[in-house]
Motif scaffolding. Structure first.
Motif, mmCIF file in Angstrom:
data_model
loop_
_atom_site.group_PDB
_atom_site.id
_atom_site.type_symbol
_atom_site.label_atom_id
_atom_site.label_comp_id
_atom_site.label_asym_id
_atom_site.label_seq_id
_atom_site.Cartn_x
_atom_site.Cartn_y
_atom_site.Cartn_z
ATOM 1 N N MET A 56 45.657 29.229 32.517
ATOM 2 C CA MET A 56 46.422 30.269 33.199
ATOM 3 C C MET A 56 45.499 31.159 34.034
ATOM 4 O O MET A 56 45.857 31.597 35.133
ATOM 5 N N SER A 57 44.298 31.440 33.544
ATOM 6 C CA SER A 57 43.363 32.310 34.262
ATOM 7 C C SER A 57 42.987 31.733 35.617
ATOM 8 O O SER A 57 42.794 32.458 36.593
ATOM 9 N N ASN A 58 42.892 30.405 35.692
ATOM 10 C CA ASN A 58 42.570 29.770 36.971
ATOM 11 C C ASN A 58 43.695 29.958 37.987
ATOM 12 O O ASN A 58 43.461 30.196 39.170
ATOM 13 N N PHE A 59 44.936 29.835 37.508
ATOM 14 C CA PHE A 59 46.081 30.047 38.393
ATOM 15 C C PHE A 59 46.115 31.496 38.885
ATOM 16 O O PHE A 59 46.349 31.763 40.066
ATOM 17 N N ILE A 60 45.873 32.423 37.981
ATOM 18 C CA ILE A 60 45.910 33.836 38.349
ATOM 19 C C ILE A 60 44.832 34.147 39.382
ATOM 20 O O ILE A 60 45.085 34.826 40.393
ATOM 21 N N LEU A 61 43.613 33.635 39.163
ATOM 22 C CA LEU A 61 42.534 33.855 40.120
ATOM 23 C C LEU A 61 42.882 33.248 41.475
ATOM 24 O O LEU A 61 42.656 33.864 42.526
ATOM 25 N N GLY A 62 43.447 32.057 41.455
ATOM 26 C CA GLY A 62 43.822 31.396 42.710
ATOM 27 C C GLY A 62 44.844 32.191 43.503
ATOM 28 O O GLY A 62 44.701 32.379 44.722
ATOM 29 N N MET A 63 45.870 32.722 42.843
ATOM 30 C CA MET A 63 46.908 33.484 43.539
ATOM 31 C C MET A 63 46.349 34.807 44.058
ATOM 32 O O MET A 63 46.718 35.260 45.154
ATOM 33 N N ILE A 64 45.454 35.427 43.268
ATOM 34 C CA ILE A 64 44.828 36.675 43.726
ATOM 35 C C ILE A 64 43.992 36.417 44.977
ATOM 36 O O ILE A 64 44.029 37.187 45.946
ATOM 37 N N LEU A 65 43.242 35.316 44.969
ATOM 38 C CA LEU A 65 42.414 34.974 46.133
ATOM 39 C C LEU A 65 43.270 34.805 47.379
ATOM 40 O O LEU A 65 42.947 35.338 48.447
ATOM 41 N N TRP A 66 44.368 34.068 47.242
ATOM 42 C CA TRP A 66 45.212 33.803 48.411
ATOM 43 C C TRP A 66 46.002 35.026 48.849
ATOM 44 O O TRP A 66 46.481 35.081 49.972
ATOM 45 N N ALA A 67 46.151 36.000 47.963
ATOM 46 C CA ALA A 67 46.782 37.261 48.365
ATOM 47 C C ALA A 67 45.777 38.163 49.083
ATOM 48 O O ALA A 67 46.143 38.922 49.983
ATOM 49 N N ILE A 68 44.500 38.073 48.675
ATOM 50 C CA ILE A 68 43.459 38.917 49.270
ATOM 51 C C ILE A 68 43.010 38.405 50.634
ATOM 52 O O ILE A 68 42.704 39.196 51.533
ATOM 53 N N PHE A 69 42.993 37.077 50.822
ATOM 54 C CA PHE A 69 42.511 36.492 52.079
ATOM 55 C C PHE A 69 43.182 37.101 53.313
ATOM 56 O O PHE A 69 42.487 37.506 54.257
#
Length: 287
Positions: free
Chosen positions: A59-72
């Motif tokens: 789950m942590s990987n998914f959360i990090l991925g979504m945060i990254l794509w929101a920040i980009f």
């Protein structure tokens, strides 16, 4: 390298690759979004879908991925504000398709656009003839803006040398039978004046009105709960009452506007007399 570090690197590489692919696709495949908004929407949707079914991934990987794509996109937007060159890189340039009434075929090929697609855009802008178009530009978001030739543009009051009063935003003054007194007062009208206007259009009271809107010229649009009440069916007595009500409202307005105490008292006295007259007429108006 840790698993989260791998996700971070993959996210950056994925963003860059999708950005390049979106740029290759061209503006015609965009909607009203910029390139990076388009690819971010794709990426976040994919991550959300994988989060639902990819139970083998943490789950942590998914959360990090979504945060990254929101920040980009936030980072890209900040850089765009600072750098014109970077903004050109991310959004591109508008492309001129028609100039001085001439079609620029090279730009059609550049944007992978067909004449049929151009005609769809022109018809959406009420231009059914290419001969009417002076200029057409494909914007950065894929939309096409046009400017018609002077002899194909609608005639305006400015062209005719006429001066008209500027209109302002219309206001709702009755909603579900309730009077919006603040909106009414901002345009300088009273409830008495409004009641006179609705009576002209078949309503005896505010409770019979579903919606009323007034423009800056004082015109009132009315929608009644009972749509069978039309102007031609209004009794003559009702029209007379409406005119009296409007005259009473005008007198009250005059009394508020004048600084002459004698005139103020006279206006108010006659307005009260008309109010009494309307009350006495109420019984007969119901017949």
């Amino acid at each position: 390298m840790t698993e989260l570090g791998t996700v971070l690197i993959r996210g950056i590489v994925g963003f860059i690759l999708l950005f390049i692919l979106a740029r290759i696709m061209g503006k015609k495949h965009m909607t009203d979004m910029t390139f990076y908004e388009y690819i971010v929407g794709i990426a976040i949707g994919s991550i959300a879908a994988e989060l639902t079914f990819g139970t083998e991934v943490r789950m942590s990987n998914f959360i990090l991925g979504m945060i990254l794509w929101a920040i980009f996109p936030l980072i890209v937007s900040k850089i765009e504000l600072k750098s014109f060159r970077f903004r050109v890189l991310t959004e591109g340039h508008p492309t001129v398709l028609i100039e001085n009434g001439k079609i620029l075929e090279k730009n059609f090929k550049k944007e992978d656009l067909t004449i049929d697609e151009l005609m769809i855009h022109l018809r959406q802008k009420d231009a059914f003839k290419i001969s009417e178009v002076e200029s057409a530009v494909m914007e950065k978001n894929g939309q096409i803006s046009i400017m018609k030739k002077s002899d194909s543009q609608p005639l305006t009051t400015k062209d005719m040398g006429m001066t008209v009063e500027l209109e302002h935003q219309p206001r709702l003054v009755i909603v579900d039978g309730n009077v919006m007194e603040k909106s009414l007062n901002e345009y300088g009208y009273t409830k008495e004046w409004l009641k006179g206007e609705i009576m002209k259009q078949g309503a005896k009271d505010f409770s019979e009105v579903f919606l009323a809107q007034i423009d800056s010229m004082g015109n009132v649009y009315l929608d009644l709960y009972n749509d069978n009440l039309k102007m031609p069916q209004i009794k003559q007595k009702l029209l007379v009452a409406a005119n009296i009500k409007q005259l009473q409202a005008n007198l009250m307005n005059f009394s508020l506007q004048t600084e002459n105490e004698d005139a103020k008292e006279m206006y108010q006295t006659h307005a009260k007399k008309m109010d009494t007259l309307i009350d006495e007429m109420t019984v007969y108006l119901k017949e």
